[in-house]
Scaffold this motif. Structure first.
Motif, PDB file in Angstrom:
ATOM      1  N   PHE B 158       1.084  -1.140   0.132  1.00 17.09           N
ATOM      2  CA  PHE B 158      -0.181  -0.196  -0.167  1.00 17.09           C
ATOM      3  C   PHE B 158       0.793   1.109   0.200  1.00 17.09           C
ATOM      4  O   PHE B 158       1.610   1.218   0.730  1.00 17.09           O
ATOM      5  N   TYR B 159       0.267   2.244  -0.928  1.00 15.54           N
ATOM      6  CA  TYR B 159       1.749   3.480  -0.286  1.00 15.54           C
ATOM      7  C   TYR B 159       0.600   4.570  -1.390  1.00 15.54           C
ATOM      8  O   TYR B 159      -0.494   4.830  -1.486  1.00 15.54           O
ATOM      9  N   ASN B 160       1.007   5.681  -0.050  1.00 12.88           N
ATOM     10  CA  ASN B 160       0.326   7.086  -0.077  1.00 12.88           C
ATOM     11  C   ASN B 160       0.872   7.782  -0.761  1.00 12.88           C
ATOM     12  O   ASN B 160       2.005   8.097  -1.341  1.00 12.88           O
ATOM     13  N   PHE B 284       0.805   3.653  12.242  1.00 16.96           N
ATOM     14  CA  PHE B 284      -0.026   4.512  12.853  1.00 16.96           C
ATOM     15  C   PHE B 284       1.590   6.047  12.512  1.00 16.96           C
ATOM     16  O   PHE B 284       0.615   7.284  10.959  1.00 16.96           O
ATOM     17  N   LEU B 285       3.078   5.617  11.757  1.00 16.47           N
ATOM     18  CA  LEU B 285       3.455   6.419  10.601  1.00 16.47           C
ATOM     19  C   LEU B 285       3.132   6.457  10.110  1.00 16.47           C
ATOM     20  O   LEU B 285       2.972   7.169   9.014  1.00 16.47           O
ATOM     21  N   PHE B 286       2.282   5.191   9.232  1.00 21.49           N
ATOM     22  CA  PHE B 286       1.501   5.502   7.690  1.00 21.49           C
ATOM     23  C   PHE B 286       0.240   6.606   7.320  1.00 21.49           C
ATOM     24  O   PHE B 286       0.519   7.300   6.802  1.00 21.49           O
ATOM     25  N   ALA B 287      -0.127   6.386   8.706  1.00 21.96           N
ATOM     26  CA  ALA B 287      -1.523   7.136   8.835  1.00 21.96           C
ATOM     27  C   ALA B 287      -0.986   8.540   9.266  1.00 21.96           C
ATOM     28  O   ALA B 287      -1.616   9.920   8.698  1.00 21.96           O
ATOM     29  N   GLU B 306     -10.216   4.278   4.863  1.00 20.18           N
ATOM     30  CA  GLU B 306     -11.450   4.397   6.761  1.00 20.18           C
ATOM     31  C   GLU B 306     -10.308   6.074   7.093  1.00 20.18           C
ATOM     32  O   GLU B 306     -10.491   6.477   7.082  1.00 20.18           O
ATOM     33  N   GLN B 307      -8.983   5.310   7.645  1.00 25.34           N
ATOM     34  CA  GLN B 307      -7.968   5.796   8.054  1.00 25.34           C
ATOM     35  C   GLN B 307      -7.851   6.694   7.424  1.00 25.34           C
ATOM     36  O   GLN B 307      -7.612   8.081   7.855  1.00 25.34           O
ATOM     37  N   ALA B 308      -7.981   6.959   6.385  1.00 21.14           N
ATOM     38  CA  ALA B 308      -6.893   7.686   5.164  1.00 21.14           C
ATOM     39  C   ALA B 308      -7.936   8.858   4.786  1.00 21.14           C
ATOM     40  O   ALA B 308      -7.519   9.332   4.267  1.00 21.14           O
ATOM     41  N   LYS B 309      -9.532   8.702   4.839  1.00 21.87           N
ATOM     42  CA  LYS B 309      -9.819   9.228   4.194  1.00 21.87           C
ATOM     43  C   LYS B 309     -10.372  11.311   4.744  1.00 21.87           C
ATOM     44  O   LYS B 309      -9.903  10.820   5.845  1.00 21.87           O
ATOM     45  N   VAL B 314      -4.977   6.177  -0.615  1.00 25.72           N
ATOM     46  CA  VAL B 314      -4.279   5.051  -0.529  1.00 25.72           C
ATOM     47  C   VAL B 314      -4.082   3.941  -1.642  1.00 25.72           C
ATOM     48  O   VAL B 314      -5.207   4.262  -2.273  1.00 25.72           O
ATOM     49  N   GLY B 315      -3.146   4.172  -2.138  1.00 24.55           N
ATOM     50  CA  GLY B 315      -2.787   2.775  -3.645  1.00 24.55           C
ATOM     51  C   GLY B 315      -2.538   1.619  -3.499  1.00 24.55           C
ATOM     52  O   GLY B 315      -1.836   1.582  -2.046  1.00 24.55           O
TER      53      GLY B 315
END
Lengths: 298, 550
Positions: B158-160, B284-287, B306-309, B314-315
């Motif tokens: 998964f990536y930002n 947590f670090l990713f979020a 959901e967390q990134a909404k 998120v890709g």
């Protein structure tokens, strides 16, 4: 002297009443212990065995043993069930008691299926030794041979034969492999439709491998596949292993690329999700490349 | 007094409304606290109640850390829910639980699922309606179907998306390992507005294990060419040891060295001290938008979204495999990465259930094409049933069935295992501890102590024989009790014979073969490996080709 007669009569009457009560209770108890549906109780006993509830299994088998006519089929089945449970129960199987029970079956039901299974069970007990010991292979083989000779047409007899050959090949010597091969040839000739015929061909392939007979190894593998039984309900049991194994022996032991190609391709076609398909693809390329190279050299 | 009576009446009325007389209450337990799971099951329960108004379904979602203990307590006290998700307990315990406390599902698997009656699976046996033929619900040790799997799982990176564009200007994620490596090196040197370094890859004990298993491990495929001594296409831990002991294989061979080179490279992209961090700390670090890449499975896909909404996009991308022209890994990468997603989210019906038929019926309902698709759409997972649609977000989870897989199998047991874990962990966290040092410290130890572990393993192999005998005796009893020549009897006899062959006869030969190889040496040499033609065979093939040419 005063007569004691009324007292004596009273005693006798009391004794008679007691005996009558005892007789009635005895009859009631006997009726109670009679098992109405022994087949169901035996099935329940085996279910308990499978679930690991060995005490319950023994109780149920014993109930049938005590509650059915002497030497009836159900009693023999219960005796066999008791033998197996005593042998394999946890913790600590009682091999001596199990042997007694199996011998009892052999004595009471000679020539029956349970006679054969009990005889086989006695040899299995001999074969299965603690993990740090090696079985007495010569003795074990002899005993398996006896079961097979006594029951050449029963499943238990054929199973004993297969175990015997396994015991030869596990020793890993050429001498034993020669004996195993000879016995297998005779068995396959005498019982081409044995339920264990596929296993016999598999063992034959193994014997040929030990003896360095590569073509024999491949031929036996093909026969093993031809006669192979598949449990359709088992999703882990398919022919992918057999295809791969045949292809690899054909390619690397016999150099029979045609057979190798056929079985690599069959695996890829019938089992598209099989993880060895990449290896099969590599093998097809490898064989093509080698043949092309050799053709160019010639 | 009035209040007390009023309370009693209220409770009684509430209870009555909740479960009027004649109501069947089913309890279903699981450990899935991810977003959507409870909603999905509740939604299906509601659907089910439309046609079964007398059935109430109650969920018991227990955190995974305590699920095993909770389940054991429930089972032991005879109060287990009607339907349980099986897991979070040691495998041997699970087998015992299946055997003693769960209903066997085998009699139903060859019949169609009645809830598929309106679709193309109407006449398909239940087991064939699953993507893996219901293998996930089959317990090989018991030779029975014991559970129904409801979802499919696999892992991805998964990536930002926003962070990737911001830091590198790229709109698309890297496709190859080299692109990924270069990009991570670039990101590693960049700092955020607070002056903190960006973390290219999220690390934690959990996350790094996935990187190692799904990507680095692939580099060891070619170990097969040296150590697959029985040529079955897989390297067992026993074969691996025999090959090392006999000198056919060394720890510093190219495939193993490549794997550990890659482990070092990816570990260096993770945050410092990552091996001591938990899964949540990694997420947590990713979020927080401080890390660019994170690996996890489909089970987390919806939760991550959901967390990134409203925060970032998120890709999802596949693991970046090296290409054949890669300077470091090109010669060990024979092909793409093999991936066959497993089914899971397995449910069984307990023997203590008062309504096992209803419990099983509800499971069939959840396993029907329509319901399974709906359930997984709500949860954001991949359905376990064939011909179902998945949510578009998960389209990138398409598996690859033709590819390479890992063959590094050092897990022999006991002392060698512990030693390897110590050294491999040190290697992950200490850049000064080189692969050369790792090999120098481990290989002699493995060769020497590995023999004891190997012998102990063989003893364990022999200890299995009475266990198998017990199992076979059970099947034989079923065969003997079935009516002669009935399909049921034939099925039991086939099972009996095939298992006798595989578990006892050939198994004993295989164990003795390994003992022979470890003591006398394997049948291959450094010149002639399992997948190489011997000189005699080459001559034979040459002769044949010559004849064919004529």
């Amino acid at each position: 002297m005063k007569s004691n007669r009324p007292f004596q009569i009273l005693i006798i009457v009391l004794i008679l009443i007691t005996v009558a009560f005892a007789a009635v209770f005895f009859l009631i108890e006997k009726k109670k212990s009679k098992v109405e549906k022994p087949a169901e109780v035996i099935a329940a006993g085996w279910l308990q065995f499978k679930m690991g509830e060995y005490k319950q299994a023994i109780k149920l088998f014993q109930k049938v043993l005590d509650g059915v006519p002497e030497n009836s089929d159900e009693q023999i089945q219960a005796l066999y069930g008791l033998g197996c449970t005593n042998w394999l129960k946890l913790p600590g199987g009682d091999k001596e008691k199990a042997a007694e029970l199996f011998n009892e079956v052999i004595k009471r039901a000679p020539g029956s299926d349970y006679d054969a299974w009990s005889m086989l069970a006695l040899v299995r007990m001999l074969h299965m030794v603690p993990a740090d010991q090696t079985p007495d292979y010569p003795k074990v083989r002899d005993e398996y041979q006896k079961v097979y000779e006594k029951f050449p047409d029963k499943i238990a007899g054929h199973e004993a034969f297969i175990y015997m050959i396994g015991a030869y090949l596990a020793a890993f010597t050429k001498e034993d492999a020669v004996i195993a091969k000879k016995k297998l040839d005779e068995f396959l000739k005498a019982h081409p439709d044995s339920p264990f015929v596929s296993s016999a061909w598999g063992l034959c392939s193994r014997a040929c491998e030990t003896l360095g007979d590569k073509q024999g190894q491949l031929d036996a593998k093909l026969k093993e596949l031809e006669k192979r039984e598949i449990d359709p309900a088992n999703p882990f049991m398919d022919n992918a292993n057999a295809y791969w194994s045949i292809a690899v022996v054909a390619e690397f032991e016999v150099g029979d690329f045609e057979t190798a190609r056929k079985y690599y391709k069959l695996m890829m076609k019938e089992y598209p999700m099989e993880r060895r398909n990449f290896g099969a693809m590599r093998a097809l390329e490898r064989m093509d490349a080698l043949e092309a190279k050799l053709k160019a050299e010639n | 007094m009035v209040v007390y009576v009023w309370a009693l009446i209220s409770v009684a009325l509430y209870r009555y409304n909740e479960a009027p007389p004649g109501t069947i209450t089913l309890r279903i337990s699981h450990w899935q606290l991810e977003t959507g799971v409870r909603d999905g099951i509740n939604e299906l329960a509601k659907e089910y109640q439309k046609t079964h108004p007398n059935v109430r379904i109650l969920q018991e979602a227990i955190p995974e850390g305590t699920y095993g203990q909770w389940l054991s307590t429930q089972i032991m006290s005879g109060t287990a829910p009607d339907i349980i998700e099986m897991g979070m307990i040691p495998y041997q315990v699970m087998l015992a639980y299946y055997n003693r406390y769960c209903f066997v599902m085998t009699p139903f698997v060859n019949k169609p699922n009645p809830y598929n009656k309106d679709n193309e699976l109407a006449n398909v046996p239940l087991r064939n309606t699953f993507k893996d033929g219901m293998a996930a619900g089959y317990v090989n040790e018991l030779q029975e179907y014991m559970a129904i799997p409801l979802s499919s799982f696999t892992v991805r990176v998964f990536y930002n998306v926003d962070l990737l564009e911001k830091l590198t200007g790229a709109n698309n994620p890297p496709k190859t390992y080299r692109e990924f490596f270069d990009l991570c090196n670039k990101v590693k040197a960049m700092k955020d507005e607070k002056g903190r370094n960006y973390i290219p890859v999220v690390g934690s004990k959990y996350h790094f294990g996935i990187w190692e298993g799904a990507l680095c491990e692939m580099m060891t495929y070619k170990v097969l060419d040296k150590a697959d001594l029985n040529r079955d296409g897989v390297v067992g831990n026993d074969e691996f040891y025999i090959a090392i002991k006999a000198g056919l294989l060394n720890f510093d061979c190219k495939p193993i060295a490549a794997k550990y080179n890659m482990v070092r490279e990816i570990a260096d992209f993770c945050q410092p001290g990552f091996t001591g961090l938990s899964r949540d700390e990694g997420v947590f670090l990713f979020a927080q938008k401080r890390a660019l890449f994170m690996t996890t499975g489909t089970w987390d896909a919806l939760s991550l979204q959901e967390q990134a909404k409203g925060n970032f996009t998120v890709g999802i991308m596949d693991f970046p495999m090296p290409t054949k022209d890669d300077p470091a890994y090109g010669d060990v990468v024979a092909g793409p990465r093999y991936e066959n997603p497993g089914l899971g989210f397995n449910y069984s019906v307990t023997r203590t259930s008062r309504n096992p038929e209803v419990a099983f019926d509800f499971l069939l309902f959840m396993a029907s094409k329509k319901s399974n698709e709906k359930l997984n759409k709500i949860i954001g997972w991949i359905p376990s049933v064939i011909d179902t649609e998945i949510v578009p977000f998960l389209n990138d989870f398409k598996p690859c069935f033709t590819g390479i897989y890992g063959n590094f199998n050092v897990w022999l047991g006991g002392e060698t295992w512990i030693r390897w874990m110590q050294l491999a962990s040190l290697y992950q966290v200490d850049p000064n501890f080189t692969f050369k040092q790792l090999v120098e410290q481990f290989e002699p130890f493995y060769k020497e102590k590995g023999y004891d572990d190997f012998m102990e393993q063989k003893k364990n192999n022999k200890r299995v024989i009475p266990v198998n005998e017990r199992f076979l005796t059970g099947i034989r009893s079923q065969a003997l009790l079935s009516k002669n020549d009935s399909p049921e009897a034939n099925s039991f006899w086939i099972k009996y014979r095939t298992q006798t062959r595989d578990r006892q006869v050939f198994y004993e030969i295989w164990v003795s073969t390994q003992m022979h190889w470890v003591n006398e040496g394997p049948p291959f040499t450094n010149e002639y490996g399992p997948y190489e033609y011997s000189p005699e065979l080459l001559a034979k093939i040459k002769e044949r080709v010559k004849k064919e040419k004529k």
